[in-house]
Write a protein that holds these residues in place. Structure first.
Motif, PDB file in Angstrom:
ATOM      1  N   LEU A  64     -15.162 -14.112  78.677  1.00  0.00           N
ATOM      2  CA  LEU A  64     -15.588 -13.939  77.585  1.00  0.00           C
ATOM      3  C   LEU A  64     -16.862 -13.083  78.232  1.00  0.00           C
ATOM      4  O   LEU A  64     -17.491 -13.343  78.806  1.00  0.00           O
ATOM      5  N   PRO A  65     -16.914 -12.187  76.541  1.00  0.00           N
ATOM      6  CA  PRO A  65     -18.193 -10.701  76.822  1.00  0.00           C
ATOM      7  C   PRO A  65     -19.288 -12.313  76.723  1.00  0.00           C
ATOM      8  O   PRO A  65     -18.745 -13.161  75.323  1.00  0.00           O
ATOM      9  N   ALA A  66     -20.583 -12.174  77.138  1.00  0.00           N
ATOM     10  CA  ALA A  66     -21.573 -12.404  77.386  1.00  0.00           C
ATOM     11  C   ALA A  66     -22.119 -13.273  76.024  1.00  0.00           C
ATOM     12  O   ALA A  66     -22.093 -14.161  75.433  1.00  0.00           O
ATOM     13  N   PRO A  67     -21.736 -12.155  75.012  1.00  0.00           N
ATOM     14  CA  PRO A  67     -22.572 -12.476  73.288  1.00  0.00           C
ATOM     15  C   PRO A  67     -22.156 -13.460  72.702  1.00  0.00           C
ATOM     16  O   PRO A  67     -22.285 -14.154  71.957  1.00  0.00           O
ATOM     17  N   VAL A  68     -20.343 -13.799  72.800  1.00  0.00           N
ATOM     18  CA  VAL A  68     -19.543 -13.940  72.083  1.00  0.00           C
ATOM     19  C   VAL A  68     -19.430 -15.139  73.706  1.00  0.00           C
ATOM     20  O   VAL A  68     -19.805 -16.434  72.643  1.00  0.00           O
ATOM     21  N   VAL A  69     -19.833 -15.716  74.760  1.00  0.00           N
ATOM     22  CA  VAL A  69     -19.998 -16.856  75.146  1.00  0.00           C
ATOM     23  C   VAL A  69     -21.444 -17.876  74.168  1.00  0.00           C
ATOM     24  O   VAL A  69     -21.721 -18.765  74.496  1.00  0.00           O
ATOM     25  N   ALA A  70     -22.300 -16.773  74.971  1.00  0.00           N
ATOM     26  CA  ALA A  70     -23.541 -17.685  73.637  1.00  0.00           C
ATOM     27  C   ALA A  70     -23.586 -18.067  72.056  1.00  0.00           C
ATOM     28  O   ALA A  70     -24.251 -18.868  72.075  1.00  0.00           O
ATOM     29  N   VAL A  92     -25.733 -15.928  88.703  1.00  0.00           N
ATOM     30  CA  VAL A  92     -26.133 -14.239  88.126  1.00  0.00           C
ATOM     31  C   VAL A  92     -25.754 -14.479  86.814  1.00  0.00           C
ATOM     32  O   VAL A  92     -26.251 -14.228  85.766  1.00  0.00           O
ATOM     33  N   ASP A  93     -23.796 -14.921  86.252  1.00  0.00           N
ATOM     34  CA  ASP A  93     -23.641 -15.266  85.238  1.00  0.00           C
ATOM     35  C   ASP A  93     -24.720 -16.043  84.301  1.00  0.00           C
ATOM     36  O   ASP A  93     -24.647 -15.408  82.761  1.00  0.00           O
ATOM     37  N   ALA A  94     -24.745 -17.251  84.658  1.00  0.00           N
ATOM     38  CA  ALA A  94     -25.992 -17.690  83.572  1.00  0.00           C
ATOM     39  C   ALA A  94     -26.956 -17.355  83.438  1.00  0.00           C
ATOM     40  O   ALA A  94     -27.622 -17.088  82.198  1.00  0.00           O
ATOM     41  N   ALA A  95     -28.082 -16.650  83.642  1.00  0.00           N
ATOM     42  CA  ALA A  95     -28.773 -15.753  83.889  1.00  0.00           C
ATOM     43  C   ALA A  95     -28.646 -15.036  82.966  1.00  0.00           C
ATOM     44  O   ALA A  95     -29.926 -14.319  81.764  1.00  0.00           O
ATOM     45  N   LYS A  96     -27.256 -13.932  83.183  1.00  0.00           N
ATOM     46  CA  LYS A  96     -27.276 -13.308  82.452  1.00  0.00           C
ATOM     47  C   LYS A  96     -27.030 -13.715  80.472  1.00  0.00           C
ATOM     48  O   LYS A  96     -26.779 -12.993  79.631  1.00  0.00           O
ATOM     49  N   LEU A  97     -25.935 -14.878  80.535  1.00  0.00           N
ATOM     50  CA  LEU A  97     -25.641 -15.654  79.247  1.00  0.00           C
ATOM     51  C   LEU A  97     -27.173 -16.150  79.090  1.00  0.00           C
ATOM     52  O   LEU A  97     -26.871 -15.669  77.354  1.00  0.00           O
ATOM     53  N   ALA A  98     -28.067 -16.412  79.498  1.00  0.00           N
ATOM     54  CA  ALA A  98     -29.408 -16.746  78.955  1.00  0.00           C
ATOM     55  C   ALA A  98     -30.169 -15.468  78.332  1.00  0.00           C
ATOM     56  O   ALA A  98     -30.492 -15.856  77.147  1.00  0.00           O
ATOM     57  N   GLY A  99     -29.972 -14.526  78.804  1.00  0.00           N
ATOM     58  CA  GLY A  99     -30.127 -13.261  77.808  1.00  0.00           C
ATOM     59  C   GLY A  99     -29.791 -12.988  76.232  1.00  0.00           C
ATOM     60  O   GLY A  99     -30.651 -12.294  75.804  1.00  0.00           O
ATOM     61  N   HIS A 100     -29.139 -13.854  75.808  1.00  0.00           N
ATOM     62  CA  HIS A 100     -28.587 -13.397  74.697  1.00  0.00           C
ATOM     63  C   HIS A 100     -28.608 -14.644  73.529  1.00  0.00           C
ATOM     64  O   HIS A 100     -27.942 -15.190  72.908  1.00  0.00           O
ATOM     65  N   LEU A 101     -28.987 -16.209  74.065  1.00  0.00           N
ATOM     66  CA  LEU A 101     -29.072 -17.473  73.854  1.00  0.00           C
ATOM     67  C   LEU A 101     -30.826 -17.458  73.164  1.00  0.00           C
ATOM     68  O   LEU A 101     -31.170 -15.933  73.631  1.00  0.00           O
ATOM     69  N   LYS A 102     -30.381 -17.779  71.883  1.00  0.00           N
ATOM     70  CA  LYS A 102     -32.632 -18.002  71.081  1.00  0.00           C
ATOM     71  C   LYS A 102     -33.483 -18.222  72.550  1.00  0.00           C
ATOM     72  O   LYS A 102     -32.515 -19.662  72.676  1.00  0.00           O
ATOM     73  N   PRO A 103     -34.312 -18.181  71.991  1.00  0.00           N
ATOM     74  CA  PRO A 103     -35.803 -18.867  72.527  1.00  0.00           C
ATOM     75  C   PRO A 103     -35.455 -20.320  72.686  1.00  0.00           C
ATOM     76  O   PRO A 103     -35.759 -21.270  73.635  1.00  0.00           O
TER      77      PRO A 103
END
Length: 228
Positions: A64-70, A92-103
């Motif tokens: 799924l797109p990272a923003p959706v997963v986030a 790599v996938d986890a770091a990409k997802l982290a970029g879409h999660l709130k701090p």
């Protein structure tokens, strides 16, 4: 000193199990080594619980797109389950997802992570993100979590996280370190004023501070003695 070390280990074990320290008071007579081993067993058991389902969630997240997963992660999974999934994701996938999660969510998630399992992810995160998460943990009083992550981030990152922290806060992080040697390069770069504040705080931590000082390099001990 053994009783003190056992007490610190019980605190860490209670954190790992998400229970009150008082529930583990019966372990007070156990040796620090036994408690450390028990903590490792508990960590492995809790991580392995529902491992197949967690890996299934991790696999789905890559489709799924990272923003959706986030969005799903924050609204439906919560910090604890998200931490379990993160531990089995490709860095790599986890770091990409982290970029879409709130701090703030990342900070809450970090409390449930085993740093040794996510070194690869932490290494791929932007340093500013790691520092921000660390400062949020410090502000929330999660000194034990910070201590665990101090072993997997660079001294430079740790120094930025602790910038502006009180001497008491820095000491609280330090006493929970599994490997006190990681503290040496951090203390070496602290200003005299900040280190003096840490030294002043040792008066309220008794044997814990003494044990920590004994584990430091001769250079740091000499500097602390001069400030004291």
């Amino acid at each position: 000193m053994t009783a003190l070390t056992s007490s610190l280990e019980i605190t860490k074990l209670a954190h790992e199990m998400h229970v009150d320290e008082a529930d583990l008071a019966f372990l007070a007579a156990s040796s620090p080594d036994d408690l450390r081993e028990l903590r490792g067993i508990v960590s492995h058991a809790m991580f392995s619980r529902h491992e197949s389902r967690v890996k299934g969630l991790a696999a789905v997240s890559t489709k799924l797109p990272a923003p959706v997963v986030a969005k799903i992660t924050e609204l439906a999974m919560g910090p604890m389950l998200s931490a379990r999934v993160a531990a089995v994701m490709d860095p790599v996938d986890a770091a990409k997802l982290a970029g879409h999660l709130k701090p703030q969510f990342l900070a809450e998630l970090s409390v449930h992570l085993d740093p040794s399992r996510v070194k690869g992810i932490v290494a791929k995160l932007d340093q500013a993100v790691v520092v921000d998460i660390g400062r949020r943990l410090l502000a929330a009083g999660h000194v034990l979590t910070l201590a665990r992550f101090t072993g997997v981030v660079s001294p430079e990152v740790s120094l930025q996280v602790l910038e502006g922290a009180s001497g008491a806060e820095i000491l609280q992080v330090a006493v929970f370190l599994d490997d006190p040697s990681v503290l040496d390069p951090i203390l070496a770069d602290l200003s005299d004023e900040t280190l003096a504040a840490v030294v002043a705080a040792t008066a309220d931590h008794g044997e814990a501070a003494d044990a920590l000082l004994a584990a430091l390099s001769a250079e740091n001990r000499a500097r602390i003695a001069a400030l004291a």
